[in-house]
Write a protein that holds these residues in place. Structure first.
Motif, PDB file in Angstrom:
ATOM      1  N   ARG A   1       0.837  -1.217   0.000  1.00 39.25           N
ATOM      2  CA  ARG A   1       0.000   0.000   0.000  1.00 39.25           C
ATOM      3  C   ARG A   1       0.866   1.259   0.000  1.00 39.25           C
ATOM      4  O   ARG A   1       0.537   2.250  -0.668  1.00 39.25           O
ATOM      5  CB  ARG A   1      -0.922  -0.003   1.227  1.00 39.25           C
ATOM      6  N   CYS A   2       1.985   1.225   0.712  1.00 43.97           N
ATOM      7  CA  CYS A   2       2.880   2.384   0.746  1.00 43.97           C
ATOM      8  C   CYS A   2       3.527   2.608  -0.621  1.00 43.97           C
ATOM      9  O   CYS A   2       3.714   3.753  -1.041  1.00 43.97           O
ATOM     10  CB  CYS A   2       3.950   2.188   1.823  1.00 43.97           C
ATOM     11  N   ARG A   3       3.856   1.536  -1.310  1.00 44.45           N
ATOM     12  CA  ARG A   3       4.416   1.690  -2.661  1.00 44.45           C
ATOM     13  C   ARG A   3       3.382   2.302  -3.604  1.00 44.45           C
ATOM     14  O   ARG A   3       3.722   3.129  -4.456  1.00 44.45           O
ATOM     15  CB  ARG A   3       4.892   0.338  -3.187  1.00 44.45           C
ATOM     16  N   GLN A   4       2.124   1.892  -3.458  1.00 43.80           N
ATOM     17  CA  GLN A   4       1.069   2.466  -4.285  1.00 43.80           C
ATOM     18  C   GLN A   4       0.897   3.957  -3.983  1.00 43.80           C
ATOM     19  O   GLN A   4       0.715   4.766  -4.897  1.00 43.80           O
ATOM     20  CB  GLN A   4      -0.244   1.731  -4.035  1.00 43.80           C
ATOM     21  N   PHE A   5       0.968   4.313  -2.704  1.00 42.93           N
ATOM     22  CA  PHE A   5       0.820   5.716  -2.334  1.00 42.93           C
ATOM     23  C   PHE A   5       1.962   6.542  -2.918  1.00 42.93           C
ATOM     24  O   PHE A   5       1.746   7.647  -3.418  1.00 42.93           O
ATOM     25  CB  PHE A   5       0.800   5.849  -0.812  1.00 42.93           C
ATOM     26  N   ALA A   6       3.192   6.022  -2.849  1.00 43.29           N
ATOM     27  CA  ALA A   6       4.342   6.748  -3.382  1.00 43.29           C
ATOM     28  C   ALA A   6       4.218   6.941  -4.890  1.00 43.29           C
ATOM     29  O   ALA A   6       4.619   7.981  -5.429  1.00 43.29           O
ATOM     30  CB  ALA A   6       5.633   6.007  -3.044  1.00 43.29           C
ATOM     31  N   ALA A   7       3.651   5.946  -5.580  1.00 40.77           N
ATOM     32  CA  ALA A   7       3.489   6.056  -7.035  1.00 40.77           C
ATOM     33  C   ALA A   7       2.389   7.049  -7.400  1.00 40.77           C
ATOM     34  O   ALA A   7       2.473   7.733  -8.428  1.00 40.77           O
ATOM     35  CB  ALA A   7       3.169   4.684  -7.629  1.00 40.77           C
ATOM     36  N   LYS A   8       1.368   7.164  -6.530  1.00 43.27           N
ATOM     37  CA  LYS A   8       0.262   8.085  -6.798  1.00 43.27           C
ATOM     38  C   LYS A   8      -0.219   8.668  -5.469  1.00 43.27           C
ATOM     39  O   LYS A   8      -1.164   8.173  -4.872  1.00 43.27           O
ATOM     40  CB  LYS A   8      -0.885   7.358  -7.508  1.00 43.27           C
TER      41      LYS A   8
ATOM     42  N   ASN B   1      11.353   9.281   0.285  1.00 45.89           N
ATOM     43  CA  ASN B   1      12.483   9.151  -0.634  1.00 45.89           C
ATOM     44  C   ASN B   1      12.023   8.863  -2.059  1.00 45.89           C
ATOM     45  O   ASN B   1      12.597   9.364  -3.031  1.00 45.89           O
ATOM     46  CB  ASN B   1      13.425   8.052  -0.139  1.00 45.89           C
ATOM     47  N   ASP B   2      10.992   8.048  -2.197  1.00 47.45           N
ATOM     48  CA  ASP B   2      10.490   7.717  -3.524  1.00 47.45           C
ATOM     49  C   ASP B   2       9.875   8.943  -4.191  1.00 47.45           C
ATOM     50  O   ASP B   2      10.106   9.206  -5.377  1.00 47.45           O
ATOM     51  CB  ASP B   2       9.454   6.589  -3.414  1.00 47.45           C
ATOM     52  N   CYS B   3       9.104   9.722  -3.441  1.00 52.20           N
ATOM     53  CA  CYS B   3       8.487  10.929  -3.999  1.00 52.20           C
ATOM     54  C   CYS B   3       9.545  11.971  -4.353  1.00 52.20           C
ATOM     55  O   CYS B   3       9.459  12.618  -5.405  1.00 52.20           O
ATOM     56  CB  CYS B   3       7.482  11.508  -3.009  1.00 52.20           C
ATOM     57  N   LEU B   4      10.528  12.134  -3.486  1.00 52.33           N
ATOM     58  CA  LEU B   4      11.587  13.096  -3.766  1.00 52.33           C
ATOM     59  C   LEU B   4      12.363  12.706  -5.017  1.00 52.33           C
ATOM     60  O   LEU B   4      12.779  13.573  -5.791  1.00 52.33           O
ATOM     61  CB  LEU B   4      12.539  13.184  -2.572  1.00 52.33           C
ATOM     62  N   ALA B   5      12.544  11.408  -5.229  1.00 54.40           N
ATOM     63  CA  ALA B   5      13.235  10.948  -6.428  1.00 54.40           C
ATOM     64  C   ALA B   5      12.430  11.292  -7.686  1.00 54.40           C
ATOM     65  O   ALA B   5      13.004  11.450  -8.767  1.00 54.40           O
ATOM     66  CB  ALA B   5      13.476   9.446  -6.352  1.00 54.40           C
ATOM     67  N   GLN B   6      11.103  11.410  -7.545  1.00 59.02           N
ATOM     68  CA  GLN B   6      10.257  11.792  -8.673  1.00 59.02           C
ATOM     69  C   GLN B   6      10.153  13.307  -8.829  1.00 59.02           C
ATOM     70  O   GLN B   6       9.481  13.789  -9.744  1.00 59.02           O
ATOM     71  CB  GLN B   6       8.849  11.229  -8.478  1.00 59.02           C
ATOM     72  N   GLY B   7      10.797  14.051  -7.908  1.00 52.44           N
ATOM     73  CA  GLY B   7      10.717  15.501  -7.959  1.00 52.44           C
ATOM     74  C   GLY B   7       9.487  16.072  -7.284  1.00 52.44           C
ATOM     75  O   GLY B   7       9.142  17.237  -7.495  1.00 52.44           O
ATOM     76  N   ILE B   8       8.803  15.263  -6.466  1.00 47.23           N
ATOM     77  CA  ILE B   8       7.599  15.718  -5.768  1.00 47.23           C
ATOM     78  C   ILE B   8       7.999  16.253  -4.394  1.00 47.23           C
ATOM     79  O   ILE B   8       8.621  15.543  -3.613  1.00 47.23           O
ATOM     80  CB  ILE B   8       6.583  14.570  -5.601  1.00 47.23           C
ATOM     81  N   PRO B   9       7.659  17.501  -4.078  1.00 40.43           N
ATOM     82  CA  PRO B   9       8.033  18.068  -2.778  1.00 40.43           C
ATOM     83  C   PRO B   9       7.369  17.314  -1.625  1.00 40.43           C
ATOM     84  O   PRO B   9       6.173  17.008  -1.672  1.00 40.43           O
ATOM     85  CB  PRO B   9       7.533  19.514  -2.854  1.00 40.43           C
TER      86      PRO B   9
END
Length: 469
Positions: free
Chosen positions: A126-133, A157-165
């Motif tokens: 579920r956390c991976r899904q949240f990080a993706a969206k 860390n996953d969101c920051l890697a995507q450039g999401i603040p």
């Protein structure tokens, strides 16, 4: 008054008067001049709105709250977003985020209970899904050490890697962060900082419920979370508290199943002595990719060398299934000893069994006295974990010939304890038999419950191509 103006006009130079007359007669409605472009401004010089200045001021009536105030032009939005992302990352707890990713999280946990492992895996997915969206809210609950903070940091860390603040804050740190604005040296006002937190694109609030329950703290947390709840801003919260022990206004928001996905992790504390897989001394997560499936069976070997190599591999698999006594791997560096030992440890972990993987150097560091009571007590507890864990991998044992008497004896306390108790232990060393300490050599070569495999294969480090089967 009108007579005074007429007198001034009569005294103006004739040329100016004439120019004025020509201008007014030939072009009664002159076109506005082209705005001057600002090459060194904050905005885009080609922007048709601000012409490079970066800011604009709206035409508003006097008395309007925004009258006379400049606001960023739309050409600055990308730069502003990048700047805000950098600022939020700087204000997050970098030490908490460091090294915590989905890749090094044990997605099935370490508990022998299938139901507990299922809750860990469900939270992981579920956390991976949240990080993706990132959308809506995510609530992670469970006991200390069950992996909540690791998963929350992995999302950040996953969101920051995507450039999401992302803004990641421990709850007590958040309140200190807000209180700091009252200091005379503060560079930001309380309103500015509070608005920055409540409007963060993604807010991760760790350890809700550990803050001091003052009226001020409770009220500020409610104001913050209520704003984000009403605005439907993506939010992740971790807590080891039951909802009944949290301010009921906040608890009511967290109970809204339409907005909040609540996941309770039933895993035991990774840091407790019963399950040592995630002990602070264990470095098994670093070796998570070293498994039996990725172990190179070395088709380049021939004859007796290949037979002894495959015999060690078969013995390792059998030892994992029925660990009794000790399993020793010897050979020069690069023959695959550490990979094979890590594969055994990872296989035990996949079974949900407690295991510690530790190098001799890391273990010996615990023997040093720091003159700090808290640190020395912690190190003492880690040594006890190593002594008593159900399955121990001790990697890269040296000859001990150059080790001082104190450290050698401290090591033998651990060594002899596990040997006498016949606790399953995997030992690797690149030392020749004749160079081993006599007490070690006598035990691993002359014991009925200790099997020793000498890998005579040449080093495969630096070979081209993969090592996979």
């Amino acid at each position: 008054m009108s007579q005074k103006i007429e007198k001034i006009l009569k005294n103006m130079p004739a040329a100016i008067t004439k120019a004025t007359d020509i201008s007014s007669t030939t072009n009664p409605n002159p076109a506005p001049s082209e705005p001057r472009r600002v090459a060194d401004g904050l905005g885009d010089p080609d922007c048709p709105i601000c012409h490079g200045l970066g800011y604009i001021s709206d035409d508003l009536p006097v008395g309007h709250p925004q009258f006379g105030k400049a606001r960023p032009c739309t050409c600055q939005l990308d730069n502003l977003q990048l700047a805000r992302a950098a600022q939020l990352r700087q204000e997050s707890n970098a030490e908490t985020l460091a090294g915590k990713t989905f890749d090094n999280f044990l997605s099935d946990g370490v508990s022998p209970d299938p139901e507990a492992r299922a809750t860990v895996h469900a939270a992981f997915e579920r956390c991976r899904q949240f990080a993706a969206k990132p959308e809506k809210w995510l609530l992670l609950t469970g006991t200390y050490g069950c992996g909540k903070t690791h998963l929350a940091a992995a999302i950040a860390n996953d969101c920051l890697a995507q450039g999401i603040p992302v803004l990641f804050l421990n709850t007590p740190d958040l309140l200190d962060y807000l209180r700091a604005t009252y200091a005379p040296s503060s560079e930001a006002t309380y309103d500015e900082r509070f608005d920055e937190v409540r409007t963060a694109p993604i807010l991760i609030l760790d350890d809700l419920g550990t803050e001091s329950p003052t009226n001020w703290a409770t009220e500020k947390l409610y104001q913050l979370l209520n704003y984000r709840y009403n605005a439907r801003l993506p939010t992740v919260i971790t807590s080891n508290k039951d909802l009944k022990d949290i301010d009921q206004r906040i608890a009511s928001r967290l109970s809204d199943a339409e907005i909040v996905s609540a996941l309770n992790i039933l895993a035991p504390d990774f840091r407790a002595g019963k399950l040592n897989l995630s002990s602070d001394i264990s470095s098994l997560p670093v070796h998570r990719h070293q498994t039996f499936e990725t172990f190179d069976i070395r088709p380049d070997l021939t004859g007796e060398t290949r037979q002894t190599f495959l015999q060690a591999l078969r013995g390792a698999r059998e030892f994992v299934e029925n660990p009794r006594g000790w399993f020793v791997l010897m050979g020069v560096y690069g023959t695959g000893k550490t990979h094979l030992a890590a594969a055994m440890a990872n296989a035990r972990a996949q079974m949900g069994r407690p295991v510690i993987f530790v190098t001799y150097q890391d273990l010996s560091d615990l023997f040093r006295s720091t003159n700090n009571r808290d640190v020395d007590e912690r190190n003492g507890k880690l040594i006890q974990q190593v002594k008593n864990t159900e399955f121990l991998v001790l990697d890269d044992l040296p000859s001990l010939t150059g080790v001082t008497g104190y450290y050698r004896e401290k090591f033998f306390q651990v060594f002899n304890y596990r040997y006498d108790a016949q606790l399953p232990t995997v030992l690797t060393t690149a030392v020749e038999r004749e160079e081993l300490d006599p007490r070690i050599e006598s035990r691993i070569f002359y014991s009925d419950y200790c099997q020793t495999h000498v890998l005579q294969a040449p080093s495969y480090r630096g070979k081209k191509g993969g090592r996979k089967r």
